[in-house]
Design a protein around this motif. Structure first.
Motif, PDB file in Angstrom:
ATOM      1  N   ALA A  98      -2.613   3.663  10.245  1.00 52.41           N
ATOM      2  CA  ALA A  98      -2.028   2.675  11.148  1.00 52.41           C
ATOM      3  C   ALA A  98      -3.032   2.241  12.203  1.00 52.41           C
ATOM      4  N   ARG A  99      -3.809   3.200  12.721  1.00 51.45           N
ATOM      5  CA  ARG A  99      -4.830   2.873  13.725  1.00 51.45           C
ATOM      6  C   ARG A  99      -5.965   2.057  13.122  1.00 51.45           C
ATOM      7  N   GLU A 100      -6.359   2.405  11.890  1.00 52.97           N
ATOM      8  CA  GLU A 100      -7.391   1.604  11.216  1.00 52.97           C
ATOM      9  C   GLU A 100      -6.902   0.175  11.006  1.00 52.97           C
ATOM     10  N   ALA A 101      -5.661   0.038  10.553  1.00 57.22           N
ATOM     11  CA  ALA A 101      -5.105  -1.290  10.320  1.00 57.22           C
ATOM     12  C   ALA A 101      -5.045  -2.090  11.613  1.00 57.22           C
ATOM     13  N   GLU A 102      -4.657  -1.450  12.692  1.00 56.46           N
ATOM     14  CA  GLU A 102      -4.555  -2.130  13.986  1.00 56.46           C
ATOM     15  C   GLU A 102      -5.919  -2.617  14.455  1.00 56.46           C
ATOM     16  N   ALA A 103      -6.943  -1.771  14.291  1.00 59.08           N
ATOM     17  CA  ALA A 103      -8.296  -2.162  14.700  1.00 59.08           C
ATOM     18  C   ALA A 103      -8.799  -3.328  13.854  1.00 59.08           C
ATOM     19  N   ALA A 104      -8.532  -3.294  12.540  1.00 55.72           N
ATOM     20  CA  ALA A 104      -8.957  -4.387  11.666  1.00 55.72           C
ATOM     21  C   ALA A 104      -8.212  -5.669  12.005  1.00 55.72           C
ATOM     22  N   ARG A 105      -6.899  -5.558  12.220  1.00 54.34           N
ATOM     23  CA  ARG A 105      -6.101  -6.742  12.571  1.00 54.34           C
ATOM     24  C   ARG A 105      -6.599  -7.384  13.861  1.00 54.34           C
ATOM     25  N   ASP A 106      -6.867  -6.565  14.857  1.00 55.24           N
ATOM     26  CA  ASP A 106      -7.308  -7.121  16.136  1.00 55.24           C
ATOM     27  C   ASP A 106      -8.665  -7.794  16.011  1.00 55.24           C
ATOM     28  N   ARG A 107      -9.545  -7.286  15.154  1.00 55.10           N
ATOM     29  CA  ARG A 107     -10.829  -7.951  14.941  1.00 55.10           C
ATOM     30  C   ARG A 107     -10.609  -9.300  14.252  1.00 55.10           C
ATOM     31  N   ILE A 108      -9.707  -9.352  13.288  1.00 58.72           N
ATOM     32  CA  ILE A 108      -9.416 -10.622  12.620  1.00 58.72           C
ATOM     33  C   ILE A 108      -8.876 -11.633  13.620  1.00 58.72           C
ATOM     34  N   LEU A 109      -7.998 -11.198  14.519  1.00 61.44           N
ATOM     35  CA  LEU A 109      -7.453 -12.103  15.532  1.00 61.44           C
ATOM     36  C   LEU A 109      -8.546 -12.569  16.494  1.00 61.44           C
ATOM     37  N   ASP A 110      -9.499 -11.702  16.800  1.00 64.82           N
ATOM     38  CA  ASP A 110     -10.635 -12.114  17.638  1.00 64.82           C
ATOM     39  C   ASP A 110     -11.484 -13.169  16.923  1.00 64.82           C
ATOM     40  N   ARG A 111     -11.658 -12.986  15.631  1.00 68.27           N
ATOM     41  CA  ARG A 111     -12.465 -13.921  14.854  1.00 68.27           C
ATOM     42  C   ARG A 111     -11.750 -15.249  14.629  1.00 68.27           C
ATOM     43  N   CYS A 112     -10.429 -15.208  14.590  1.00 68.59           N
ATOM     44  CA  CYS A 112      -9.621 -16.396  14.275  1.00 68.59           C
ATOM     45  C   CYS A 112      -8.550 -16.572  15.338  1.00 68.59           C
ATOM     46  N   PRO A 113      -8.934 -16.989  16.562  1.00 68.41           N
ATOM     47  CA  PRO A 113      -7.953 -17.080  17.660  1.00 68.41           C
ATOM     48  C   PRO A 113      -6.829 -18.072  17.374  1.00 68.41           C
ATOM     49  N   ASN A 114      -7.090 -19.115  16.592  1.00 69.11           N
ATOM     50  CA  ASN A 114      -6.035 -20.051  16.184  1.00 69.11           C
ATOM     51  C   ASN A 114      -5.485 -19.602  14.836  1.00 69.11           C
ATOM     52  N   PHE A 115      -4.867 -18.438  14.845  1.00 64.99           N
ATOM     53  CA  PHE A 115      -4.490 -17.775  13.601  1.00 64.99           C
ATOM     54  C   PHE A 115      -3.584 -18.640  12.734  1.00 64.99           C
ATOM     55  N   SER A 116      -2.604 -19.276  13.342  1.00 63.36           N
ATOM     56  CA  SER A 116      -1.628 -20.041  12.568  1.00 63.36           C
ATOM     57  C   SER A 116      -2.254 -21.246  11.875  1.00 63.36           C
ATOM     58  N   GLU A 117      -3.439 -21.674  12.339  1.00 65.43           N
ATOM     59  CA  GLU A 117      -4.116 -22.818  11.738  1.00 65.43           C
ATOM     60  C   GLU A 117      -5.264 -22.403  10.818  1.00 65.43           C
ATOM     61  N   SER A 118      -5.521 -21.106  10.746  1.00 63.99           N
ATOM     62  CA  SER A 118      -6.632 -20.607   9.941  1.00 63.99           C
ATOM     63  C   SER A 118      -6.193 -20.369   8.504  1.00 63.99           C
ATOM     64  N   ARG A 119      -7.145 -20.506   7.581  1.00 59.67           N
ATOM     65  CA  ARG A 119      -6.878 -20.238   6.169  1.00 59.67           C
ATOM     66  C   ARG A 119      -7.533 -18.911   5.817  1.00 59.67           C
ATOM     67  N   LEU A 120      -6.689 -17.874   5.748  1.00 54.57           N
ATOM     68  CA  LEU A 120      -7.199 -16.511   5.637  1.00 54.57           C
ATOM     69  C   LEU A 120      -6.544 -15.772   4.485  1.00 54.57           C
ATOM     70  N   LEU A 121      -7.371 -14.997   3.793  1.00 53.11           N
ATOM     71  CA  LEU A 121      -6.911 -14.040   2.790  1.00 53.11           C
ATOM     72  C   LEU A 121      -7.304 -12.640   3.267  1.00 53.11           C
ATOM     73  N   LEU A 122      -6.407 -11.689   3.105  1.00 47.56           N
ATOM     74  CA  LEU A 122      -6.722 -10.284   3.343  1.00 47.56           C
ATOM     75  C   LEU A 122      -6.390  -9.542   2.058  1.00 47.56           C
ATOM     76  N   MET A 123      -7.395  -8.901   1.444  1.00 46.49           N
ATOM     77  CA  MET A 123      -7.213  -8.261   0.152  1.00 46.49           C
ATOM     78  C   MET A 123      -7.833  -6.870   0.171  1.00 46.49           C
ATOM     79  N   GLY A 124      -7.226  -5.953  -0.565  1.00 40.30           N
ATOM     80  CA  GLY A 124      -7.845  -4.654  -0.705  1.00 40.30           C
ATOM     81  C   GLY A 124      -6.849  -3.536  -0.923  1.00 40.30           C
ATOM     82  N   ASP A 125      -7.370  -2.322  -0.861  1.00 37.09           N
ATOM     83  CA  ASP A 125      -6.595  -1.103  -1.044  1.00 37.09           C
ATOM     84  C   ASP A 125      -6.156  -0.610   0.331  1.00 37.09           C
ATOM     85  N   LEU A 126      -4.872  -0.825   0.650  1.00 36.90           N
ATOM     86  CA  LEU A 126      -4.350  -0.438   1.961  1.00 36.90           C
ATOM     87  C   LEU A 126      -3.705   0.944   1.938  1.00 36.90           C
TER      88      LEU A 126
END
Length: 306
Positions: free
Chosen positions: A190-218
Motif C-alpha cells: 500500500a505504501r509503495e502504491a501510494e508513493a508511485a501514485r503521488d509521483r504520477i500525480l506530480d508528473r501529470c498535475p492535470n490528471f483528468s486531461e492526461s492520457r495515461l496507462l498504468l500496467m504491471g504486476d500489482l
C-alpha cells in the motif's frame, strides 16, 4: 508530455507511412498494442532444474521458449516486463525474438533498489519512446524510511505526427515476507502504491486531461488497499481498471501452484477519458501450457489511433 522530436520532412513522411502500413497490416486498422508480462525469474538464481539443484543458474531454455511463444502469439508493439535479470537478459530475449520474426529495435531496463528482479521494456522502431526512470520513491514503514523496491518506469510514447500517451509500469512487493508485523506485505504494498501514485500525480498535475496507462504486476486484489490507492485520492477519482478477459471469459492472471489458486494481480489501469480517446480492446493471453514459462499470463491492450 514533451513534443515529438524534430525530423527532416522526408524522414517524417517515410516513418509515418511505415507506421500506418505496419499497424494496418497487423490489426486491419491503425492500432497500438501494448502488453505487460511477468517473466518469472528470467535471471540467474539458485534453482532446481530437472531434479538437480543448480547454483546461480539461468532460466531454463524450455521456459524461455514458452515465454517467446507467448510474446510471438500476441506480438505487442510495446512490451513491459517484470522479473528480468538485467540488460543482458533483456537483450537475449530481444535477439531471440528477432530470430523468430518479431523485431524490437529498442530496449530499456530500470535499475532500482532491487538489482535482481527488474522492470524492462521493448518497443518497435516506428515508435518514439522516452524512458523516464523513477528510482527515488520513498515511504515510511514502521518508523523506517524505505524505497519502492523495483522503482517506477515511465515511458513517454509518441509516433510521427502524434503525441500519444504516457505509460507507467511497476511491480509491487510480493506477499512473501519475513516481517511478522506486516502480514503478506500488505502495508508495504500500500505504501509503495501510494508513493508511485503521488509521483504520477506530480508528473501529470492535470490528471483528468492526461492520457495515461498504468500496467504491471500489482500483486494484490481489486478491492485491496494498494489498488484503491490508484483508483482515488480523497474525493478525486483517478485511474479505473480496464477489464481484460481470456478467450474463455476468465480474468485470472496468476497461478499459485502451492495452493492451486488462480488470481487477478496483473492489471491495466487507465486515466479518465482514456477509453473515449482510444477505444481500447484488451485481453489475457490464453495458453494451456502457460505455466511452462511463467506463473503469470500476459495481459494486452489495443489502442485505436484513428
Amino acid at each position: 508530455m514533451p513534443g515529438i522530436r524534430s525530423l527532416a520532412t522526408s524522414r517524417l513522411l517515410l516513418v509515418a507511412l511505415v507506421w500506418t502500413i505496419s499497424l494496418s497490416a497487423t490489426y486491419g486498422e491503425p492500432r497500438l498494442r501494448v502488453a505487460t508480462y511477468n517473466l518469472r525469474n528470467y535471471l540467474c538464481m539458485d534453482r532446481v532444474v530437472e531434479g538437480e539443484f543448480r547454483v546461480d543458474y539461468p532460466k531454463p531454455e524450455a521456459e524461455k521458449e514458452r515465454i517467446r511463444q507467448t510474446i510471438l502469439s500476441v506480438r505487442p508493439d510495446i512490451l513491459v516486463v517484470q522479473e528480468i535479470g538485467g540488460d543482458a537478459m533483456l537483450e537475449e530475449l530481444q535477439l531471440d525474438l528477432a530470430r523468430e520474426g518479431l523485431r524490437y529495435h529498442h530496449r530499456y531496463v530500470l535499475v532500482a533498489d532491487d538489482s535482481t528482479r527488474m522492470l524492462g521494456a521493448l518497443w518497435k522502431e516506428e515508435l518514439q519512446v522516452q524512458p523516464v526512470p523513477h528510482v527515488d520513491l520513498e515511504f515510511s514503514l514502521f518508523g523506517e524510511q524505505r524505497k519502492v523496491k523495483r522503482g517506477l518506469l515511465e515511458l513517454q510514447i509518441s509516433a510521427p505526427g502524434q503525441e500519444l500517451l504516457s505509460l507507467f509500469t511497476l511491480h509491487l512487493k510480493s506477499k512473501y515476507t519475513s516481517d511478522k508485523r506486516d502480514y503478506q506485505s500488505e502495508e508495504r504494498r500500500a505504501r509503495e502504491a501510494e508513493a508511485a501514485r503521488d509521483r504520477i500525480l506530480d508528473r501529470c498535475p492535470n490528471f483528468s486531461e492526461s492520457r495515461l496507462l498504468l500496467m504491471g504486476d500489482l500483486n494484490d486484489y481489486r478491492s485491496s488497499a494498494p489498488l484503491r490507492r490508484f483508483l482515488s485520492k480523497g474525493d478525486e477519482q483517478l485511474f479505473s481498471i480496464l477489464e481484460a478477459k481470456d478467450e474463455s471469459g476468465l480474468v485470472w492472471t496468476h497461478f499459485y501452484r502451492k495452493d492451486a489458486a488462480y488470481t487477478l494481480i496483473d492489471y491495466i489501469l487507465v486515466s479518465p477519458g482514456f477509453e473515449e480517446t482510444y477505444a481500447p480492446r484488451s485481453g489475457i493471453h490464453q495458453d494451456p501450457d502457460f505455466f511452462a514459462g511463467s506463473d503469470h499470463r500476459l495481459v494486452w491492450v489495443d489502442l485505436s489511433l484513428n
